[in-house]
Design a protein around this motif. Structure first.
Motif, PDB file in Angstrom:
ATOM      1  N   VAL A   1      34.522  89.710  47.136  1.00  0.00           N
ATOM      2  CA  VAL A   1      33.568  88.664  47.504  1.00  0.00           C
ATOM      3  C   VAL A   1      34.057  87.355  46.906  1.00  0.00           C
ATOM      4  O   VAL A   1      34.398  87.294  45.721  1.00  0.00           O
ATOM      5  N   LEU A   2      34.132  86.327  47.703  1.00  0.00           N
ATOM      6  CA  LEU A   2      34.627  85.035  47.238  1.00  0.00           C
ATOM      7  C   LEU A   2      33.636  83.943  47.620  1.00  0.00           C
ATOM      8  O   LEU A   2      32.741  84.144  48.451  1.00  0.00           O
ATOM      9  N   THR A   3      33.829  82.777  47.032  1.00  0.00           N
ATOM     10  CA  THR A   3      32.974  81.615  47.283  1.00  0.00           C
ATOM     11  C   THR A   3      33.826  80.484  47.816  1.00  0.00           C
ATOM     12  O   THR A   3      34.850  80.120  47.200  1.00  0.00           O
ATOM     13  N   TRP A   4      33.441  79.956  48.942  1.00  0.00           N
ATOM     14  CA  TRP A   4      34.160  78.841  49.561  1.00  0.00           C
ATOM     15  C   TRP A   4      33.143  77.793  50.020  1.00  0.00           C
ATOM     16  O   TRP A   4      32.210  78.103  50.751  1.00  0.00           O
ATOM     17  N   ASN A   5      33.329  76.581  49.534  1.00  0.00           N
ATOM     18  CA  ASN A   5      32.448  75.470  49.898  1.00  0.00           C
ATOM     19  C   ASN A   5      30.980  75.821  49.634  1.00  0.00           C
ATOM     20  O   ASN A   5      30.100  75.548  50.451  1.00  0.00           O
ATOM     21  N   LYS A   6      30.740  76.480  48.470  1.00  0.00           N
ATOM     22  CA  LYS A   6      29.416  76.889  48.011  1.00  0.00           C
ATOM     23  C   LYS A   6      28.797  77.976  48.885  1.00  0.00           C
ATOM     24  O   LYS A   6      27.569  78.175  48.876  1.00  0.00           O
ATOM     25  N   LEU A   7      29.620  78.702  49.640  1.00  0.00           N
ATOM     26  CA  LEU A   7      29.144  79.794  50.476  1.00  0.00           C
ATOM     27  C   LEU A   7      29.765  81.097  49.982  1.00  0.00           C
ATOM     28  O   LEU A   7      30.985  81.195  49.818  1.00  0.00           O
ATOM     29  N   ARG A   8      28.915  82.104  49.745  1.00  0.00           N
ATOM     30  CA  ARG A   8      29.396  83.423  49.341  1.00  0.00           C
ATOM     31  C   ARG A   8      29.676  84.245  50.601  1.00  0.00           C
ATOM     32  O   ARG A   8      28.816  84.370  51.474  1.00  0.00           O
ATOM     33  N   MET A   9      30.867  84.830  50.647  1.00  0.00           N
ATOM     34  CA  MET A   9      31.245  85.605  51.820  1.00  0.00           C
ATOM     35  C   MET A   9      32.243  86.677  51.424  1.00  0.00           C
ATOM     36  O   MET A   9      32.894  86.585  50.373  1.00  0.00           O
ATOM     37  N   ALA A  10      32.325  87.709  52.248  1.00  0.00           N
ATOM     38  CA  ALA A  10      33.307  88.758  52.031  1.00  0.00           C
ATOM     39  C   ALA A  10      34.702  88.227  52.318  1.00  0.00           C
ATOM     40  O   ALA A  10      34.893  87.299  53.107  1.00  0.00           O
ATOM     41  N   SER A  11      35.684  88.804  51.661  1.00  0.00           N
ATOM     42  CA  SER A  11      37.076  88.404  51.880  1.00  0.00           C
ATOM     43  C   SER A  11      37.501  88.766  53.294  1.00  0.00           C
ATOM     44  O   SER A  11      36.851  89.588  53.964  1.00  0.00           O
ATOM     45  N   PRO A  12      38.601  88.180  53.793  1.00  0.00           N
ATOM     46  CA  PRO A  12      39.041  88.540  55.151  1.00  0.00           C
ATOM     47  C   PRO A  12      39.302  90.028  55.320  1.00  0.00           C
ATOM     48  O   PRO A  12      38.940  90.612  56.347  1.00  0.00           O
ATOM     49  N   ALA A  13      39.939  90.673  54.328  1.00  0.00           N
ATOM     50  CA  ALA A  13      40.224  92.101  54.452  1.00  0.00           C
ATOM     51  C   ALA A  13      38.941  92.923  54.510  1.00  0.00           C
ATOM     52  O   ALA A  13      38.816  93.852  55.326  1.00  0.00           O
ATOM     53  N   ARG A  14      37.965  92.591  53.674  1.00  0.00           N
ATOM     54  CA  ARG A  14      36.709  93.340  53.699  1.00  0.00           C
ATOM     55  C   ARG A  14      35.941  93.084  54.991  1.00  0.00           C
ATOM     56  O   ARG A  14      35.356  94.023  55.566  1.00  0.00           O
ATOM     57  N   ALA A  15      35.938  91.844  55.472  1.00  0.00           N
ATOM     58  CA  ALA A  15      35.239  91.554  56.731  1.00  0.00           C
ATOM     59  C   ALA A  15      35.849  92.332  57.887  1.00  0.00           C
ATOM     60  O   ALA A  15      35.131  92.870  58.738  1.00  0.00           O
ATOM     61  N   VAL A  16      37.180  92.407  57.931  1.00  0.00           N
ATOM     62  CA  VAL A  16      37.842  93.170  58.996  1.00  0.00           C
ATOM     63  C   VAL A  16      37.483  94.647  58.902  1.00  0.00           C
ATOM     64  O   VAL A  16      37.196  95.299  59.914  1.00  0.00           O
ATOM     65  N   ALA A  17      37.489  95.196  57.691  1.00  0.00           N
ATOM     66  CA  ALA A  17      37.152  96.615  57.516  1.00  0.00           C
ATOM     67  C   ALA A  17      35.713  96.891  57.915  1.00  0.00           C
ATOM     68  O   ALA A  17      35.416  97.922  58.549  1.00  0.00           O
ATOM     69  N   GLU A  18      34.784  95.990  57.573  1.00  0.00           N
ATOM     70  CA  GLU A  18      33.382  96.198  57.938  1.00  0.00           C
ATOM     71  C   GLU A  18      33.183  96.157  59.448  1.00  0.00           C
ATOM     72  O   GLU A  18      32.411  96.946  60.003  1.00  0.00           O
ATOM     73  N   VAL A  19      33.882  95.239  60.125  1.00  0.00           N
ATOM     74  CA  VAL A  19      33.774  95.177  61.579  1.00  0.00           C
ATOM     75  C   VAL A  19      34.397  96.413  62.214  1.00  0.00           C
ATOM     76  O   VAL A  19      33.867  96.977  63.174  1.00  0.00           O
ATOM     77  N   ALA A  20      35.540  96.846  61.685  1.00  0.00           N
ATOM     78  CA  ALA A  20      36.228  98.006  62.247  1.00  0.00           C
ATOM     79  C   ALA A  20      35.402  99.275  62.129  1.00  0.00           C
ATOM     80  O   ALA A  20      35.583 100.212  62.923  1.00  0.00           O
ATOM     81  N   ALA A  21      34.488  99.324  61.172  1.00  0.00           N
ATOM     82  CA  ALA A  21      33.675 100.522  60.980  1.00  0.00           C
ATOM     83  C   ALA A  21      32.539 100.646  61.986  1.00  0.00           C
ATOM     84  O   ALA A  21      31.988 101.744  62.148  1.00  0.00           O
ATOM     85  N   VAL A  22      32.176  99.546  62.672  1.00  0.00           N
ATOM     86  CA  VAL A  22      31.004  99.590  63.550  1.00  0.00           C
ATOM     87  C   VAL A  22      31.272  99.047  64.954  1.00  0.00           C
ATOM     88  O   VAL A  22      30.525  99.375  65.878  1.00  0.00           O
ATOM     89  N   ALA A  23      32.289  98.227  65.141  1.00  0.00           N
ATOM     90  CA  ALA A  23      32.511  97.557  66.423  1.00  0.00           C
ATOM     91  C   ALA A  23      33.368  98.422  67.347  1.00  0.00           C
ATOM     92  O   ALA A  23      33.928  99.448  66.949  1.00  0.00           O
ATOM     93  N   ASP A  24      33.477  97.988  68.596  1.00  0.00           N
ATOM     94  CA  ASP A  24      34.352  98.655  69.554  1.00  0.00           C
ATOM     95  C   ASP A  24      35.810  98.503  69.122  1.00  0.00           C
ATOM     96  O   ASP A  24      36.166  97.607  68.347  1.00  0.00           O
ATOM     97  N   ARG A  25      36.658  99.363  69.674  1.00  0.00           N
ATOM     98  CA  ARG A  25      38.037  99.418  69.180  1.00  0.00           C
ATOM     99  C   ARG A  25      38.825  98.157  69.513  1.00  0.00           C
ATOM    100  O   ARG A  25      39.502  97.604  68.653  1.00  0.00           O
TER     101      ARG A  25
END
Length: 364
Positions: free
Chosen positions: A129-153
């Motif tokens: 988890v990182l902070t950019w421009n005062k916004l907390r968000m998941a890292s690119p690798a974690r965001a990709v993994a989270e999408v891959a777990a639920v989205a279409d292929r």
């Protein structure tokens, strides 16, 4: 303009502030230079806009503005995740559901909530988890993994390949992120295994995935040679069909075939200052392949055009590519035979079978 500042421009409705530019990696001398050269224009003191850039209010822009407002002025402790985090990183969101903002919190009721928010509960929130421009968000690798777990292929593979292309993640980092998921890690692992480093757009990612799932050979990583029959390759029929006259191609030297397609939704190409040396080396090796040795490959004989709407029908795309391969093989004059095929016209003799002679065969 780098992808991070492009995201802030969409969030603010086509403009950005000097503080936004600084947060996205632009020092004051570069900002002043871009204003003096006319690349950026001053809307009002401290607020700028790209020169001659049309800002379209689409689903992605609305999603980014809602996510920014929720993270900046909403409940404390929220972290953008899934496709919302991917959009904030400037990654393509083709095929993903942007009707709801995805956030992760340590407590609360999970699921869909009023106001277009999908709340994921995880205590603790988890790593990366990182902070950019005062916004907390998941890292690119974690965001990709989270999408891959639920989205279409197909959208998930395109998102993973975009992160690899931009240097925001590495194959090792993506696999590590899948092991840290609470659920869906097996599905995410299959998506990460399908993601490659050769695709440069969503269209190319979809086309390569169709080829892989159909069992067709993989194209060469280097670009194909120019069509020798065209006096000016830029005026060929295939290049004029694509969006804005742009055309990309995949080269199959063994089949002597070139597959041309529309490079819709190109991937961003950037490496942030916080990336490790591993990511920088990975991005450099992916974008700068060695010069191809065209003399060692035969020249292409057949060309096949695949448009963006054609990718919605994978069976038709596979059939057209197979037909093109067959047509190129016939032009070579070489016929391929299956060694396991039974030879016609061969009479089989069954051992132990007795043939009774007729009256005519007996001696008189």
């Amino acid at each position: 303009m780098n992808p991070q500042l492009s995201v802030m421009t969409l969030i603010r409705g086509g403009v950005f502030t000097r503080a936004d530019a600084r947060a996205c990696g632009y020092p004051d001398p570069d900002i002043d230079s871009l204003l003096e050269t006319g690349n950026w224009r001053r809307i009002r003191p401290g607020t700028y806009a790209p020169y001659q850039v049309l800002t379209v209010v689409d689903e992605r822009m609305v999603h980014l503005r809602r996510a920014y407002r929720l993270l900046r002025y909403g409940e404390a402790g929220l972290t953008a995740s899934h496709q919302s985090a991917a959009a904030l990183h400037g990654l393509p969101t083709w095929g993903l559901d942007l009707s709801r903002v995805h956030v992760t919190a340590r407590d609360g009721r999970p699921g869909r909530h009023a106001g277009g928010v999908h709340r994921h509960v995880r205590d603790p929130v988890g790593p990366q988890v990182l902070t950019w421009n005062k916004l907390r968000m998941a890292s690119p690798a974690r965001a990709v993994a989270e999408v891959a777990a639920v989205a279409d292929r197909a959208p998930a593979v395109a998102l993973a390949e975009a992160a690899l292309y931009a240097g925001l993640a590495s194959p090792v980092g993506l696999r590590r992120a899948t092991t840290q998921l609470v659920r869906g890690f097996q599905r995410a692992h299959r998506v990460i295994e399908l993601a490659g480093t050769e695709s440069a757009s969503v269209a190319e990612s979809r086309l390569r995935l169709i080829l892989s799932e159909a069992g067709l050979p993989a194209p060469l990583s280097c670009p194909p040679p120019l069509d020798p029959s065209a006096a000016d390759p830029s005026l060929t029929e295939s290049s004029s069909v694509g969006e804005g006259g742009e055309t990309a191609a995949l080269w199959f030297p063994d089949e002597r075939t070139v597959i041309e397609f529309e490079p819709r939704f190109p991937f961003p190409c950037c490496v942030s200052d916080d990336d490790t040396e591993e990511l920088t080396d990975h991005a450099t090796s992916a974008h700068e392949p060695g010069p191809p040795d065209y003399e060692s490959y035969p020249e292409p004989l057949e060309y096949c055009w695949i448009s963006w709407p054609d990718l919605d029908n994978p069976a038709e795309v596979v059939d057209r590519i197979r037909t093109t391969f067959t047509r190129a093989t016939r032009r070579t004059g070489i016929r391929l035979f299956d060694p396991t095929r039974r030879k016609p016209g061969v009479r089989r003799h069954w051992p132990g079978r007795l043939v009774t002679p007729t009256q005519e065969d007996l001696p008189s």
